[in-house]
Scaffold this motif. Structure first.
Motif, short mmCIF file in Angstrom:
data_model
loop_
_atom_site.label_atom_id
_atom_site.label_comp_id
_atom_site.label_asym_id
_atom_site.label_seq_id
_atom_site.Cartn_x
_atom_site.Cartn_y
_atom_site.Cartn_z
N MET A 15 -12.56 76.32 42.74
CA MET A 15 -13.86 76.66 43.31
C MET A 15 -14.33 75.61 44.31
SD MET A 15 -15.89 78.31 40.11
CE MET A 15 -17.24 78.93 41.10
N ILE A 16 -14.04 74.35 44.03
CA ILE A 16 -14.39 73.30 44.99
C ILE A 16 -13.60 73.49 46.28
CG2 ILE A 16 -14.15 70.82 45.44
CD1 ILE A 16 -14.91 70.37 42.51
N ALA A 17 -12.32 73.79 46.17
CA ALA A 17 -11.50 74.02 47.37
C ALA A 17 -12.02 75.22 48.16
CB ALA A 17 -10.04 74.23 46.98
N SER A 18 -12.39 76.28 47.45
CA SER A 18 -12.94 77.46 48.12
C SER A 18 -14.26 77.15 48.80
CB SER A 18 -13.12 78.58 47.10
OG SER A 18 -13.82 79.66 47.66
N GLY A 19 -15.14 76.40 48.12
CA GLY A 19 -16.43 76.04 48.70
C GLY A 19 -16.29 75.17 49.92
N VAL A 20 -15.41 74.17 49.86
CA VAL A 20 -15.20 73.29 51.02
C VAL A 20 -14.60 74.08 52.18
CG1 VAL A 20 -13.86 71.32 51.85
CG2 VAL A 20 -15.04 71.17 49.66
N GLY A 21 -13.65 74.95 51.88
CA GLY A 21 -13.06 75.78 52.94
C GLY A 21 -14.08 76.70 53.58
N ARG A 38 -24.10 85.43 54.09
CA ARG A 38 -24.31 84.04 54.51
C ARG A 38 -23.22 83.15 53.93
NH1 ARG A 38 -30.27 83.35 55.62
NH2 ARG A 38 -30.75 85.41 56.43
N PRO A 39 -22.15 82.90 54.69
CA PRO A 39 -21.03 82.12 54.15
C PRO A 39 -21.39 80.69 53.76
CG PRO A 39 -20.42 83.19 56.21
CD PRO A 39 -21.87 83.42 56.01
N ARG A 40 -22.32 80.06 54.45
CA ARG A 40 -22.67 78.68 54.11
C ARG A 40 -23.32 78.59 52.73
NH1 ARG A 40 -22.10 74.55 57.75
NH2 ARG A 40 -21.58 75.27 59.82
N LEU A 41 -24.21 79.52 52.42
CA LEU A 41 -24.82 79.55 51.09
C LEU A 41 -23.76 79.82 50.03
CD1 LEU A 41 -28.21 81.45 51.42
CD2 LEU A 41 -27.84 79.07 50.84
N TYR A 42 -22.85 80.73 50.34
CA TYR A 42 -21.77 81.05 49.42
C TYR A 42 -20.90 79.82 49.15
CZ TYR A 42 -17.66 83.35 47.50
OH TYR A 42 -16.61 83.71 46.70
N GLY A 43 -20.56 79.10 50.21
CA GLY A 43 -19.73 77.90 50.06
C GLY A 43 -20.43 76.81 49.27
N LEU A 47 -19.26 75.43 45.64
CA LEU A 47 -19.07 73.99 45.48
C LEU A 47 -19.86 73.46 44.27
CD1 LEU A 47 -17.64 71.64 46.92
CD2 LEU A 47 -19.75 71.26 48.18
N LEU A 48 -21.10 73.88 44.11
CA LEU A 48 -21.91 73.44 42.97
C LEU A 48 -21.31 73.92 41.64
CD1 LEU A 48 -25.61 73.86 44.11
CD2 LEU A 48 -24.38 71.76 43.63
N MET A 49 -20.87 75.17 41.60
CA MET A 49 -20.29 75.68 40.36
C MET A 49 -18.98 74.97 40.04
SD MET A 49 -21.16 79.74 40.19
CE MET A 49 -20.26 80.22 41.62
N GLY A 50 -18.18 74.69 41.05
CA GLY A 50 -16.92 73.97 40.83
C GLY A 50 -17.15 72.56 40.34
#
Length: 111
Positions: A15-21, A38-43, A47-50
């Motif tokens: 999830m961290i890798a997905s959020g950073v990407g 909104r991709p930035r909010l999604y990322g 990132l927070l969940m990861g």
């Protein structure tokens, strides 16, 4: 029991890798691509969940210094729910410019 925590750590790292990407490139995983406005909010939410899953696993393996269990529980849940809230917002908010384009189109038609 250790394998359950290990899988949580692995999911947290993914999830961290997905959020950073998503934050760096705007790329969203294909199953969520159609729903995310909104991709930035999604990322940021991913990132927070990861981070929440990773920290809870590291604290369980005693890699990080001892933190009281109340702080660990409340902090982990706050991060997880905050990330979930951001992911939900990224899917529920309208796309940027969608309301404006509708208004501009109506004005152009003379309504």
């Amino acid at each position: 029991m250790v394998w359950v925590v290990g899988i949580g750590v692995l999911v947290g790292l993914l999830m961290i890798a997905s959020g950073v990407g998503t934050l760096r490139t705007g790329w969203v995983l294909p199953p969520a691509r159609r729903h995310v406005a909104r991709p930035r909010l999604y990322g940021l939410g991913a990132l927070l969940m990861g981070v929440s899953l990773l920290l809870q696993g590291l604290l369980c393996f005693r890699v990080l210094p001892g933190v009281p269990s109340e702080v660990r529980y409340a902090g982990g849940n706050a991060l997880l729910l905050g990330g979930l809230f951001l992911v939900a917002l990224s899917q529920l908010l309208p796309r940027r410019g969608a309301a404006r384009s509708t208004r501009v189109r109506r004005e152009a038609e003379g309504r």
